[in-house]
Design a protein around this motif. Structure first.
Motif, short mmCIF file in Angstrom:
data_model
loop_
_atom_site.label_atom_id
_atom_site.label_comp_id
_atom_site.label_asym_id
_atom_site.label_seq_id
_atom_site.Cartn_x
_atom_site.Cartn_y
_atom_site.Cartn_z
N GLU A 1 11.55 13.17 1.37
CA GLU A 1 10.54 14.26 1.48
C GLU A 1 9.15 13.68 1.56
OE1 GLU A 1 10.66 17.37 -1.54
OE2 GLU A 1 12.81 17.59 -1.10
N ARG A 2 8.91 12.65 0.75
CA ARG A 2 7.58 12.01 0.74
C ARG A 2 7.30 11.34 2.09
NH1 ARG A 2 5.69 7.15 -3.34
NH2 ARG A 2 3.72 6.79 -2.25
N VAL A 3 8.31 10.68 2.64
CA VAL A 3 8.17 9.99 3.92
C VAL A 3 7.85 11.00 5.02
CG1 VAL A 3 9.45 8.67 5.66
CG2 VAL A 3 9.65 8.05 3.25
N ALA A 4 8.59 12.11 5.05
CA ALA A 4 8.38 13.13 6.09
C ALA A 4 7.00 13.77 5.92
CB ALA A 4 9.48 14.17 6.02
N ALA A 5 6.63 14.06 4.66
CA ALA A 5 5.33 14.72 4.42
C ALA A 5 4.18 13.83 4.87
CB ALA A 5 5.19 15.06 2.93
N ALA A 6 4.37 12.51 4.80
CA ALA A 6 3.30 11.58 5.21
C ALA A 6 3.19 11.51 6.73
CB ALA A 6 3.55 10.20 4.63
N GLY A 7 4.16 12.05 7.45
CA GLY A 7 4.05 12.11 8.91
C GLY A 7 4.91 11.10 9.67
N TRP B 1 17.71 13.98 6.50
CA TRP B 1 16.62 13.62 7.43
C TRP B 1 16.83 14.35 8.74
CZ3 TRP B 1 12.04 11.34 6.95
CH2 TRP B 1 11.38 10.93 8.10
N SER B 2 15.88 15.20 9.11
CA SER B 2 16.11 16.01 10.32
C SER B 2 15.62 15.29 11.58
CB SER B 2 15.43 17.36 10.17
OG SER B 2 14.05 17.15 9.91
N GLY B 3 14.79 14.27 11.43
CA GLY B 3 14.28 13.56 12.61
C GLY B 3 15.27 12.50 13.09
N PRO B 4 14.86 11.73 14.10
CA PRO B 4 15.73 10.67 14.60
C PRO B 4 16.03 9.62 13.52
CG PRO B 4 13.93 11.09 16.14
CD PRO B 4 13.63 11.88 14.90
N LEU B 5 17.27 9.12 13.56
CA LEU B 5 17.72 8.13 12.57
C LEU B 5 18.20 6.86 13.28
CD1 LEU B 5 18.46 7.50 9.58
CD2 LEU B 5 20.70 8.52 10.04
N VAL B 6 17.67 5.72 12.83
CA VAL B 6 18.00 4.43 13.42
C VAL B 6 18.71 3.59 12.37
CG1 VAL B 6 17.02 2.37 14.53
CG2 VAL B 6 15.86 4.58 14.78
N VAL B 7 19.78 2.90 12.75
CA VAL B 7 20.44 1.98 11.81
C VAL B 7 20.12 0.56 12.23
CG1 VAL B 7 22.64 1.20 10.85
CG2 VAL B 7 22.25 3.64 11.25
N LYS B 8 19.56 -0.21 11.31
CA LYS B 8 19.09 -1.58 11.61
C LYS B 8 19.97 -2.61 10.89
CE LYS B 8 15.00 -4.55 10.99
NZ LYS B 8 15.25 -5.41 9.83
N GLY B 9 20.45 -3.58 11.69
CA GLY B 9 21.25 -4.64 11.08
C GLY B 9 22.69 -4.60 11.58
N PHE C 1 0.84 -1.20 0.00
CA PHE C 1 0.00 0.00 0.00
C PHE C 1 0.87 1.25 0.00
CE2 PHE C 1 -2.61 -3.28 1.89
CZ PHE C 1 -3.83 -3.11 1.26
N PRO C 2 0.37 2.34 -0.57
CA PRO C 2 1.15 3.58 -0.55
C PRO C 2 1.47 3.98 0.89
CG PRO C 2 -0.76 3.79 -1.99
CD PRO C 2 -0.91 2.48 -1.28
N LEU C 3 2.66 4.51 1.10
CA LEU C 3 3.08 4.82 2.47
C LEU C 3 2.17 5.85 3.14
CD1 LEU C 3 4.96 7.70 2.55
CD2 LEU C 3 6.41 6.25 1.15
N GLU C 4 1.52 6.70 2.35
CA GLU C 4 0.60 7.70 2.94
C GLU C 4 -0.62 7.01 3.56
OE1 GLU C 4 1.85 7.93 -0.12
OE2 GLU C 4 3.09 9.74 -0.09
N GLU C 5 -1.14 5.98 2.85
CA GLU C 5 -2.32 5.27 3.37
C GLU C 5 -1.97 4.55 4.67
OE1 GLU C 5 -4.81 2.47 1.04
OE2 GLU C 5 -4.21 3.67 -0.70
N VAL C 6 -0.78 3.95 4.71
CA VAL C 6 -0.37 3.23 5.92
C VAL C 6 -0.19 4.23 7.07
CG1 VAL C 6 1.31 1.64 6.92
CG2 VAL C 6 0.80 1.51 4.48
N ALA C 7 0.39 5.39 6.76
CA ALA C 7 0.58 6.40 7.80
C ALA C 7 -0.75 6.82 8.40
CB ALA C 7 1.32 7.62 7.22
N ARG C 8 -1.75 6.98 7.54
CA ARG C 8 -3.08 7.37 8.05
C ARG C 8 -3.64 6.28 8.95
NH1 ARG C 8 -3.65 9.95 3.14
NH2 ARG C 8 -4.55 8.16 2.08
N ALA C 9 -3.47 5.01 8.55
CA ALA C 9 -3.99 3.91 9.37
C ALA C 9 -3.27 3.86 10.72
CB ALA C 9 -3.82 2.58 8.63
N GLY C 10 -2.01 4.30 10.73
CA GLY C 10 -1.22 4.24 11.97
C GLY C 10 -1.43 5.44 12.87
N GLY C 11 -2.08 6.48 12.36
CA GLY C 11 -2.43 7.62 13.19
C GLY C 11 -1.26 8.41 13.74
N GLY C 12 -0.17 8.46 13.03
CA GLY C 12 0.91 9.38 13.43
C GLY C 12 2.04 8.76 14.23
#
Ligand SMILES: Cc1cc2nc3c(=O)[nH]c(=O)nc-3n(C[C@H](O)[C@H](O)[C@H](O)COP(=O)(O)O)c2cc1C
Length: 373
Positions: free
Chosen positions: A143-149, A238-246, A112-123
């Motif tokens: 930019e798209r990821v940040a704009a989606a919340g 990316w101005s928010g928190p950044l996590v490195v996985k793996g 699903f588009p990341l915007e739809e998932v973001a809405r389902a997750g409520g922020g």
């Protein structure tokens, strides 16, 4: 679902509902599955040393991850391909995480588009990034990821190529799904799954829902290594928190922290990438020592019980993530199934805290785990 008293029961429900090839895609690991198995057995081999007669008071399992309050130190790991297990896939998982007050890390590989998932997750969601083949695409993607919340970005670094998933090769399974006769035959013996799959994936007037996969085709076909230069680039953007996985090696920790990682996930991708690496609970203490309190450390891989969560916290993790457990729940019962898995882990973790004389996750200390014999 109500009848499932632990995660093993939920896994069994998923096994009965899914065609073999789909169950194996979720359940399987790389090569001989040594690391997959070890992730779980290493937890089982760790013994606990409870405090008795502690006057701890009522248990509160909630905690904070990167400043965000969560109902317990159990987050939902990024997983791609959930759409073959359940038609609502990421939407159901995001809604369950929201209902339970925890974090779901939405994968780049999504139905699903990341915007739809973001809405389902409520922020409350985080976003996991696989580097696109062309570095020039990263700014627009972020930019798209940040704009989606999405507030937190998780960069997965253990997938320069895909691990050798032999169950998938044996079953002729690959993503995006191309239905073939053997799978249709297996689907016929799993009617509830087949109806759900067809409802979710048949072409629609909007141009065919399977096309939701199109944007991931490139990543699925050819992942690429994430380099130190990519990390620096992402950190700049990316101005928010950044996590490195793996992360598994303590040697790399200082450079990761200097590069601006706010948290690390000790992860071997659930035993799906390089087979033969240690269980994550074995790798955790050295990474925690190398971090020395400069960042938060999480762990994923093999967490199946509330006591596993407690063991990871005792060895220095701030929180754990689970992957397969909630995918089994998703397959067995959609959003309600994921919520049931969260309920089970919550109840078990609360009990583990009470039985070890702890009131909150902050009370969990190293002495609760006996040194390995
Ligand atoms: C079906 C499946 C798909 C996964 N897809 C991703 C992904 O897209 N991105 C990622 O960073 N990790 C992915 N992972 C790894 C998980 O984020 C996590 O590291 C792993 O599942 C933890 O182990 P566990 O399943 O034992 O809890 C996937 C795991 C599974 C089982």
């Amino acid at each position: 679902m109500r009848g499932a008293v632990n995660l093993a029961d939920v896994r069994e429900l998923a096994r009965r509902r899914l065609p073999r090839a789909v169950f194996d895609m979720v359940d399987g690991g790389a090569d001989d599955e040594l690391t997959l198995t070890r992730n779980e057995t290493a937890f089982r081999e760790l013994l606990l040393s409870p405090r008795t007669m502690a006057d701890a008071g009522p248990v509160d399992p909630s905690t904070e991850v990167l400043g965000q309050r969560v109902s317990m130190p159990v987050l939902l790991a990024p997983t791609g391909g959930g759409r073959v297990a359940h038609r609502r896939a990421e939407l159901a998982v995001a809604a369950a995480a929201r209902a339970h007050g925890t974090v779901y890390v939405q994968s780049t590989v999504t139905g699903f588009p990341l915007e739809e998932v973001a809405r389902a997750g409520g922020g409350g969601l985080w976003y996991q990034l696989y580097a696109p083949a062309a570095r020039a695409e990263i700014p627009a993607m972020l930019e798209r990821v940040a704009a989606a919340g999405y507030r937190v970005l998780v960069l997965t670094v253990d997938t320069p190529v895909f691990g050798g998933r032999e169950r998938d090769r044996r079953n002729g399974f690959s993503l995006p799904v191309r239905p073939h006769p053997r799978m249709l035959l297996q689907g016929a013996s799993r009617p509830a799954w087949a109806v759900d799959f067809l409802r979710g994936n048949l072409p629609t007037r909007r141009g065919g829902r399977l096309s939701a996969w199109a944007t991931q085709r490139q990543i699925l076909a050819a992942p690429r290594p994430v380099t130190w230069a990519d990390l620096a680039h992402v950190r700049d953007l990316w101005s928010g928190p950044l996590v490195v996985k793996g992360v598994l090696r303590p040697q790399e920790v200082p450079r990761l922290l200097d590069a601006g990682a706010d948290a690390l996930v000790v992860s071997n991708h659930g035993g799906r990438q390089l087979d033969g690496v240690p269980a994550t609970i074995e790798a955790l203490p050295a990474v925690v020592a190398a971090v020395g309190g400069r960042a938060e450390v999480y762990l994923d891989g093999g967490v199946r019980r509330g006591t596993d969560v407690l063991k990871a916290l005792a060895l220095g993790a701030r929180a754990v993530l689970v992957g397969r457990p909630y995918l089994y729940g998703l397959a067995a019962g959609g959003q309600a199934g994921v919520e049931r898995v969260l309920e089970l882990l919550h109840a078990e973790f609360v009990r583990a805290l009470a039985l070890t004389g702890c009131r909150t996750p902050a009370d969990v200390e190293a002495g609760l785990v006996l040194p390995a014999r």
